[in-house]
Design a protein around this motif. Sequence first.
Motif, PDB file in Angstrom:
ATOM      1  N   TYR A   1       0.844  -1.190   0.000  1.00  0.00           N
ATOM      2  CA  TYR A   1       0.000   0.000   0.000  1.00  0.00           C
ATOM      3  C   TYR A   1       0.882   1.243   0.000  1.00  0.00           C
ATOM      4  O   TYR A   1       1.939   1.268   0.629  1.00  0.00           O
ATOM      5  CB  TYR A   1      -0.879  -0.012   1.254  1.00  0.00           C
ATOM      6  CG  TYR A   1      -1.638   1.257   1.517  1.00  0.00           C
ATOM      7  CD1 TYR A   1      -2.782   1.565   0.798  1.00  0.00           C
ATOM      8  CD2 TYR A   1      -1.215   2.152   2.489  1.00  0.00           C
ATOM      9  CE1 TYR A   1      -3.496   2.723   1.048  1.00  0.00           C
ATOM     10  CE2 TYR A   1      -1.918   3.319   2.750  1.00  0.00           C
ATOM     11  CZ  TYR A   1      -3.062   3.594   2.020  1.00  0.00           C
ATOM     12  OH  TYR A   1      -3.758   4.746   2.267  1.00  0.00           O
ATOM     13  N   VAL A   2       0.426   2.282  -0.699  1.00  0.00           N
ATOM     14  CA  VAL A   2       1.097   3.577  -0.649  1.00  0.00           C
ATOM     15  C   VAL A   2       0.036   4.671  -0.572  1.00  0.00           C
ATOM     16  O   VAL A   2      -1.009   4.586  -1.212  1.00  0.00           O
ATOM     17  CB  VAL A   2       2.035   3.798  -1.862  1.00  0.00           C
ATOM     18  CG1 VAL A   2       1.279   3.816  -3.167  1.00  0.00           C
ATOM     19  CG2 VAL A   2       2.852   5.059  -1.696  1.00  0.00           C
ATOM     20  N   ARG A   3       0.327   5.666   0.264  1.00  0.00           N
ATOM     21  CA  ARG A   3      -0.514   6.864   0.374  1.00  0.00           C
ATOM     22  C   ARG A   3       0.421   8.055   0.241  1.00  0.00           C
ATOM     23  O   ARG A   3       1.398   8.154   0.974  1.00  0.00           O
ATOM     24  CB  ARG A   3      -1.224   6.913   1.718  1.00  0.00           C
ATOM     25  CG  ARG A   3      -2.122   8.132   1.887  1.00  0.00           C
ATOM     26  CD  ARG A   3      -2.770   8.104   3.277  1.00  0.00           C
ATOM     27  NE  ARG A   3      -3.848   9.073   3.372  1.00  0.00           N
ATOM     28  CZ  ARG A   3      -3.693  10.351   3.693  1.00  0.00           C
ATOM     29  NH1 ARG A   3      -2.477  10.833   3.937  1.00  0.00           N
ATOM     30  NH2 ARG A   3      -4.723  11.156   3.762  1.00  0.00           N
ATOM     31  N   LYS A   4       0.124   8.898  -0.708  1.00  0.00           N
ATOM     32  CA  LYS A   4       1.016  10.025  -0.997  1.00  0.00           C
ATOM     33  C   LYS A   4       0.192  11.303  -1.005  1.00  0.00           C
ATOM     34  O   LYS A   4      -0.788  11.406  -1.745  1.00  0.00           O
ATOM     35  CB  LYS A   4       1.638   9.788  -2.369  1.00  0.00           C
ATOM     36  CG  LYS A   4       2.804  10.647  -2.677  1.00  0.00           C
ATOM     37  CD  LYS A   4       4.058  10.049  -2.134  1.00  0.00           C
ATOM     38  CE  LYS A   4       5.237  10.746  -2.782  1.00  0.00           C
ATOM     39  NZ  LYS A   4       6.463  10.456  -2.165  1.00  0.00           N
ATOM     40  N   GLU A   5       0.590  12.259  -0.172  1.00  0.00           N
ATOM     41  CA  GLU A   5      -0.051  13.571  -0.187  1.00  0.00           C
ATOM     42  C   GLU A   5       0.677  14.422  -1.211  1.00  0.00           C
ATOM     43  O   GLU A   5       1.909  14.488  -1.220  1.00  0.00           O
ATOM     44  CB  GLU A   5      -0.017  14.197   1.198  1.00  0.00           C
ATOM     45  CG  GLU A   5      -0.845  13.398   2.189  1.00  0.00           C
ATOM     46  CD  GLU A   5      -1.074  14.120   3.489  1.00  0.00           C
ATOM     47  OE1 GLU A   5      -1.029  15.360   3.514  1.00  0.00           O
ATOM     48  OE2 GLU A   5      -1.295  13.422   4.488  1.00  0.00           O
ATOM     49  N   ILE A   6      -0.085  15.064  -2.069  1.00  0.00           N
ATOM     50  CA  ILE A   6       0.475  15.826  -3.185  1.00  0.00           C
ATOM     51  C   ILE A   6       0.135  17.301  -2.992  1.00  0.00           C
ATOM     52  O   ILE A   6      -1.000  17.644  -2.677  1.00  0.00           O
ATOM     53  CB  ILE A   6      -0.147  15.341  -4.520  1.00  0.00           C
ATOM     54  CG1 ILE A   6       0.128  13.853  -4.721  1.00  0.00           C
ATOM     55  CG2 ILE A   6       0.353  16.175  -5.694  1.00  0.00           C
ATOM     56  CD1 ILE A   6      -0.778  13.214  -5.751  1.00  0.00           C
ATOM     57  N   VAL A   7       1.134  18.149  -3.195  1.00  0.00           N
ATOM     58  CA  VAL A   7       0.915  19.593  -3.283  1.00  0.00           C
ATOM     59  C   VAL A   7       1.505  20.021  -4.623  1.00  0.00           C
ATOM     60  O   VAL A   7       2.710  19.916  -4.841  1.00  0.00           O
ATOM     61  CB  VAL A   7       1.582  20.359  -2.129  1.00  0.00           C
ATOM     62  CG1 VAL A   7       1.356  21.860  -2.298  1.00  0.00           C
ATOM     63  CG2 VAL A   7       1.049  19.889  -0.785  1.00  0.00           C
TER      64      VAL A   7
ATOM     65  N   ILE B   1      -2.743   3.817  -3.504  1.00  0.00           N
ATOM     66  CA  ILE B   1      -2.704   2.649  -4.397  1.00  0.00           C
ATOM     67  C   ILE B   1      -2.485   1.408  -3.544  1.00  0.00           C
ATOM     68  O   ILE B   1      -1.610   1.389  -2.674  1.00  0.00           O
ATOM     69  CB  ILE B   1      -1.579   2.754  -5.452  1.00  0.00           C
ATOM     70  CG1 ILE B   1      -1.710   4.041  -6.268  1.00  0.00           C
ATOM     71  CG2 ILE B   1      -1.611   1.535  -6.387  1.00  0.00           C
ATOM     72  CD1 ILE B   1      -0.574   4.277  -7.251  1.00  0.00           C
ATOM     73  N   TRP B   2      -3.284   0.393  -3.806  1.00  0.00           N
ATOM     74  CA  TRP B   2      -3.128  -0.912  -3.175  1.00  0.00           C
ATOM     75  C   TRP B   2      -2.583  -1.873  -4.220  1.00  0.00           C
ATOM     76  O   TRP B   2      -3.027  -1.877  -5.370  1.00  0.00           O
ATOM     77  CB  TRP B   2      -4.474  -1.430  -2.671  1.00  0.00           C
ATOM     78  CG  TRP B   2      -5.029  -0.658  -1.524  1.00  0.00           C
ATOM     79  CD1 TRP B   2      -4.968  -0.995  -0.211  1.00  0.00           C
ATOM     80  CD2 TRP B   2      -5.766   0.575  -1.572  1.00  0.00           C
ATOM     81  NE1 TRP B   2      -5.616  -0.043   0.559  1.00  0.00           N
ATOM     82  CE2 TRP B   2      -6.101   0.922  -0.251  1.00  0.00           C
ATOM     83  CE3 TRP B   2      -6.161   1.435  -2.608  1.00  0.00           C
ATOM     84  CZ2 TRP B   2      -6.820   2.077   0.077  1.00  0.00           C
ATOM     85  CZ3 TRP B   2      -6.865   2.580  -2.288  1.00  0.00           C
ATOM     86  CH2 TRP B   2      -7.193   2.894  -0.968  1.00  0.00           C
TER      87      TRP B   2
END
Length: 92
Positions: A48-54, A66-67
């Motif tokens: 699993y990945v979790r990415k905060e985007i600015v 995304i899993w």
Amino acid sequence: MWFLRPDPHVKPEGPLAFRVRVRTQSGEVVELRLSKSMEISPVEGGYYVRKEIVAPKSLDRAVLEIWFDTRYRPTRKSVEGGELIPIREWMG
């Protein structure tokens, strides 16, 4: 023997990473490199990945999740505050 079609949004970059492109709400495109060793974490049944985007110009914010299965094949994708851009639409 059958082959899985490549994911339309997640592009492998060698054996260690993936590239994705996200379009934020203002239309700005942000490209991300997701490293298997640094950003993608093991979870039950895969990764699993979790990415905060600015976004650098508009400062739009988005969250990509995304899993992956145990072989790093994307099984589910989510973008809050934007959308994934299909690889076929990438320029360059």
